[in-house]
Scaffold this active site. Structure first.
Site, PDB file in Angstrom:
ATOM      1  N   CYS A  57      -8.459  -2.082   3.503  1.00  0.00           N
ATOM      2  CA  CYS A  57      -8.452  -3.230   4.420  1.00  0.00           C
ATOM      3  C   CYS A  57      -9.829  -3.558   4.936  1.00  0.00           C
ATOM      4  CB  CYS A  57      -7.593  -2.967   5.644  1.00  0.00           C
ATOM      5  SG  CYS A  57      -6.101  -2.125   5.282  1.00  0.00           S
ATOM      6  N   GLU A 116     -16.637 -11.012   2.450  1.00  0.00           N
ATOM      7  CA  GLU A 116     -15.432 -10.776   1.659  1.00  0.00           C
ATOM      8  C   GLU A 116     -14.801 -12.096   1.220  1.00  0.00           C
ATOM      9  OE1 GLU A 116     -11.951  -9.502   3.778  1.00  0.00           O
ATOM     10  OE2 GLU A 116     -11.347  -8.129   2.192  1.00  0.00           O
ATOM     11  N   GLU A 173     -13.453 -13.080  -6.758  1.00  0.00           N
ATOM     12  CA  GLU A 173     -12.156 -12.626  -7.285  1.00  0.00           C
ATOM     13  C   GLU A 173     -11.041 -12.767  -6.246  1.00  0.00           C
ATOM     14  OE1 GLU A 173     -14.745 -10.846  -6.706  1.00  0.00           O
ATOM     15  OE2 GLU A 173     -14.229  -9.077  -5.530  1.00  0.00           O
ATOM     16  N   CYS A 205     -11.577  -1.986  13.830  1.00  0.00           N
ATOM     17  CA  CYS A 205     -11.878  -3.420  13.990  1.00  0.00           C
ATOM     18  C   CYS A 205     -12.017  -3.808  15.458  1.00  0.00           C
ATOM     19  CB  CYS A 205     -10.772  -4.255  13.380  1.00  0.00           C
ATOM     20  SG  CYS A 205     -10.233  -3.641  11.796  1.00  0.00           S
ATOM     21  N   SER A 226      -7.350   1.828  -2.876  1.00  0.00           N
ATOM     22  CA  SER A 226      -6.152   1.019  -3.099  1.00  0.00           C
ATOM     23  C   SER A 226      -6.544  -0.361  -3.612  1.00  0.00           C
ATOM     24  CB  SER A 226      -5.383   0.876  -1.788  1.00  0.00           C
ATOM     25  OG  SER A 226      -4.530  -0.240  -1.854  1.00  0.00           O
ATOM     26  N   LYS A 232     -16.128  -9.703   6.861  1.00  0.00           N
ATOM     27  CA  LYS A 232     -15.070 -10.553   6.323  1.00  0.00           C
ATOM     28  C   LYS A 232     -15.623 -11.871   5.799  1.00  0.00           C
ATOM     29  CE  LYS A 232     -11.311  -8.075   7.605  1.00  0.00           C
ATOM     30  NZ  LYS A 232     -10.531  -7.386   6.582  1.00  0.00           N
ATOM     31  N   GLU A 250       2.155   1.715  -3.410  1.00  0.00           N
ATOM     32  CA  GLU A 250       1.099   2.203  -4.303  1.00  0.00           C
ATOM     33  C   GLU A 250       0.886   3.700  -4.095  1.00  0.00           C
ATOM     34  OE1 GLU A 250      -2.629   0.078  -3.937  1.00  0.00           O
ATOM     35  OE2 GLU A 250      -3.659   1.461  -5.292  1.00  0.00           O
ATOM     36  N   GLU A 292       0.820  -1.205   0.000  1.00  0.00           N
ATOM     37  CA  GLU A 292       0.000   0.000   0.000  1.00  0.00           C
ATOM     38  C   GLU A 292       0.861   1.264   0.000  1.00  0.00           C
ATOM     39  OE1 GLU A 292      -3.324  -0.711   2.484  1.00  0.00           O
ATOM     40  OE2 GLU A 292      -4.131   1.304   2.274  1.00  0.00           O
TER      41      GLU A 292
END
Ligand code: SF4
Ligand code: SF4
Ligand code: FES
Lengths: 164, 575
Positions: free
Chosen positions: B298, B360, B365, B502, B318, B357, B281, B278
């Site tokens: 994240c 996710e 993908e 979190c 990102s 999550k 990037e 990150e």
């Protein structure tokens, strides 16, 4: 076409929700799902809240309304006079439940808390017409009055089916 | 100051304080249901009713301010009777499922039934029935268990500013649900689970993956690997009555091994890896005038929010996978090869503080070929249940170390679990990358804490970076609007959907105290402060991973394995 109605309102004006719902309903006679989504977006209110308000008030309907609206009074006086039997007879004859509309869109069946005609209980209304001191036997005749020949055939088939 | 009397006790209260808070200040407990701290009262449930001298009816103490000379009775026979009746009515309209309920012994309705001594069914009658909504990958909604307190509605609408669910209909038929009673999966919901945290009953709960995980552990052909998110280690102890913010990393590792996991790794390793990718990037975007500001990626709740509501800004997010997905991806590629295991046999379980999550890990993908990077996600709460089921006495477990090489981590990774942590970790590494030197002052106080929007400016070798930390998805909209209007001054923005990050995720132990969140946060900063290595780029195992496998950060290979893409979900939802 409901977006034309929006012109009379301010974007993101949350207080406009109820009047806007009323206007859109008078356009379509009910509140289509697409319209609710557009209203939510226009006023900046979550769809869940718009839906919540639309289902809270009896004046709003979320399904299309039939040409004729039958209302069965379920108030105390009518209840004592067995209005539940009238409701059941209507549901059977029309093949729908209270709150629904027949497939040919000719009838919508509803219940109301009290129509205010307790002296002629049990009572139903069809559109603006009152029918009092009814018994189950009167139901077919009333339905017939509001049914064209073509629709009649369909209804009769239904009635036979549910009798069988 | 206002003087009043509560249960014959003289109380000095502040002007504008509610009776509820004034009572609390002298140790008098009044039960509440619809009340939510820090939000305006609704007075919906009436369980907090008290008697105020001179007033005819009972008064809802959560909504009523104190006045000079007020005389209050919180526990008179009349009050108790009224409360008991309320509880009885709620109980009679609730399925009698306590013994098989996931909230058994952690349910506010149960507590009230006990406190008010319910011993008979006085109001048995028609009860509501509703189908359970299992449409989403993360959560279940069971409206039959809902007591209509409205706390979920308010958290979702007022705090998260999503408004996925609301009251519909009225009277006996009223129900908290999505528009048109459709599944949560096609609503505006981002599956953050904040509503679960406030629900007094089991009407809202995570979708459990315990069965799948326990099957995998029993399958001899599976090579089961667990990984633990940064935020879990600072909260799980709460379920065992340990002091708030106890770090239970060592016990967790032992416990997971005892459950049968072949390896126990640390998601913190992948958090360090995330930072490498990150930060590179970000530097690339800044130096080459590419799309800015850049958002962190994240938090899958945030990503889902952006996809559903602002697909036009997805270029700003990102492309890095979230840490546990990176860990999974590395396990099924690099690690499998290194250890000579067929990646198809590897079964990766992420222990996460988070409900999203789960969604996710189901994203198609996020996979290597057809193998999902992560096979199952267990929340902190589910893991506790698993330990109980397996007869593991967590509090008495000895400590042990993570397996390696995917178990090593730095202090930078530890703070991923709290709002501001990803930003801080990224800055430490970006500084090093741009200057070749380590920062002398590692702590960025301005991005710590519980503010909804935290901002700072840092100048690194002549390059000025404006950064922002969005704490709670409800605070993100103004920032996005700025970007859309072309007036955003930021370069880098961290977003975590859950207020506090979190550490207060939707999969964490259920509590009703906002002040708990700060203590949990402190635990993570403590872990960071005590670490030998506190910068991601100094993680030796990560260095080796680049040398042996990935090459450089943002290399072609890194892109293939560690980065992902996003979708316009607004379109998907509308069709
Ligand atoms: S999970 Fe989050 S977005 Fe979904 S209903 Fe609950 S609070 Fe709202
Ligand atoms: S789902 Fe839970 S939090 Fe929401 S209204 Fe029902 S009982 Fe309250
Ligand atoms: S807690 Fe006061 S009315 Fe519900």
């Amino acid at each position: 076409m409901h977006k034309d109605v929006f012109k009379n309102y301010q974007k993101n004006d949350k207080s406009a929700l109820i009047p806007l719902l009323q206007d859109v309903q008078s356009l379509y006679n009910y509140l289509p799902e697409e319209a609710l989504k557009d209203i939510a977006e226009f006023l900046g209110i979550p769809l869940s809240r718009v839906f919540g308000v639309a289902t809270f008030y009896n004046q709003f309907r979320l399904t299309p309304i039939g040409k004729n609206v039958i209302r069965v009074c379920r108030g105390t006086a009518c209840h004592v006079k067995n209005s539940s039997n009238l409701l059941f007879a209507l549901e059977t004859a029309l093949g729908i439940k209270a709150g629904e509309t027949t497939r040919d869109k000719n009838f919508t069946l509803e219940t109301v808390a009290c129509i205010g005609a307790c002296s002629i209980a049990p009572v139903i209304t069809v559109n603006d017409e009152f029918y009092g001191r009814l018994s189950v036997k009167d139901i077919p005749k009333i339905i017939k009055t509001y049914t064209t020949a073509q629709q009649k055939a369909a209804v009769e088939i239904k009635a036979e089916e549910s009798a069988a | 100051m206002v003087q009043l009397t509560i249960n014959n006790i003289k109380v000095n209260a502040e002007e504008g304080m509610t009776i509820l808070d004034a009572a609390k200040s002298v140790g008098i407990h009044i039960p509440t249901l619809c009340h939510l701290k820090n939000l305006a009262p609704t007075g919906a449930c009436r369980i907090c009713s008290v008697e105020v001298e001179g007033q005819r009816g009972l008064t809802p103490s959560c909504a009523y301010p104190v006045f000079e000379g007020m005389v209050v009775e919180t526990n008179s026979p009349r009050v108790r009777r009224a409360r008991k009746t309320i509880v009885e009515l709620l109980v009679e309209n609730h399925p009698p499922d306590c013994l098989i309920c996931v909230r058994n012994k952690n349910c506010e309705l149960q507590d009230l039934a006990e406190q008010y001594g319910l011993r008979e069914h006085r109001f048995a009658g028609e009860t509501k029935t509703h189908a359970i909504d299992i449409s989403s990958a993360s959560m279940e909604r069971d409206p039959a268990k809902c007591i209509l307190c409205g706390r979920c509605v308010r958290v979702c609408f007022e705090v998260q500013k999503i408004g996925a669910i609301d009251f519909t209909n009225r009277g006996f038929t009223s129900i908290v649900t999505t528009p048109y009673n459709k599944g949560l999966n096609i609503s505006d919901c981002i599956l953050c689970g904040q509503c679960i945290l406030v629900c007094p009953t089991a009407a809202l709960r995570e979708k459990s993956s315990l069965k799948e995980v326990s099957n995998a552990l029993n399958n001899k052909n599976k090579y089961t690997i667990a990984q633990i998110a940064p935020a879990v280690r600072a909260t799980l102890g709460e379920e065992y009555n340990m002091p708030l913010g106890t770090d239970v990393t060592g016990q967790l590792v032992t416990g997971l091994r005892r459950l049968g996991f072949k390896k126990v790794f640390d998601t913190n390793f992948a958090a360090d890896l995330t930072i490498m990718e990150e930060a590179s990037e970000l530097i690339n975007r800044v130096q080459n005038n590419k799309t800015l500001p850049m958002f962190t990626s994240c938090c899958p709740g945030w990503v889902k929010f952006a996809e559903q509501n602002y697909p036009q800004i997805l270029d700003h997010v990102s492309s890095c996978k979230s840490p546990h997905e990176m860990e999974g991806a590395i396990l099924k590629t690099y690690y499998a090869k290194k250890m000579g295991i067929d990646p198809k046999d590897i079964y990766v379980v992420s222990i996460m503080p988070c409900t999203v999550k789960k969604f996710e890990s189901n994203r198609a993908e996020l996979a290597e070929e057809t193998m999902p990077d992560v096979d199952a996600v267990l929340t902190t709460r589910e893991l506790v249940r698993f330990f109980k089921m397996a007869g593991i006495d967590f509090a008495d477990l000895p400590q042990s170390e993570f397996d390696n090489p995917l178990g090593e981590s730095t202090g930078a990774a530890a703070i991923f679990g709290t709002s501001g942590g990803v930003m801080e970790a990224a800055l430490r590494t970006a500084y090093f990358k741009l200057t070749g030197e380590e920062l002398t002052q590692l702590d960025f106080e301005s991005v710590r804490g519980s503010g909804g929007l935290k901002e700072a400016s840092v100048t690194i070798s002549g390059l000025k970076l404006n950064i922002a930390v969005v704490n709670g998805i409800g605070n993100v909209e103004p920032i996005i609007k700025d970007i859309l209007a072309g007036t955003s001054k930021y370069h880098f923005i961290e977003v975590m959907a859950c207020p506090g990050g979190c550490i207060n995720g939707g999969g964490q132990p259920i509590h009703q105290k906002p002040e708990k969140v700060m203590k949990r946060m402190k635990a993570l900063y403590q872990i960071d402060a005590e670490m030998q290595t506190r910068q991601s780029h100094n993680n030796e195992s990560v260095k080796i991973l680049y040398k042996e496998f990935l090459g450089e950060p943002n290399s072609h290979k890194a892109h293939e394995i560690l980065h992902t893409k996003y979708f316009n979900r607004k379109e998907i939802l509308n069709n």
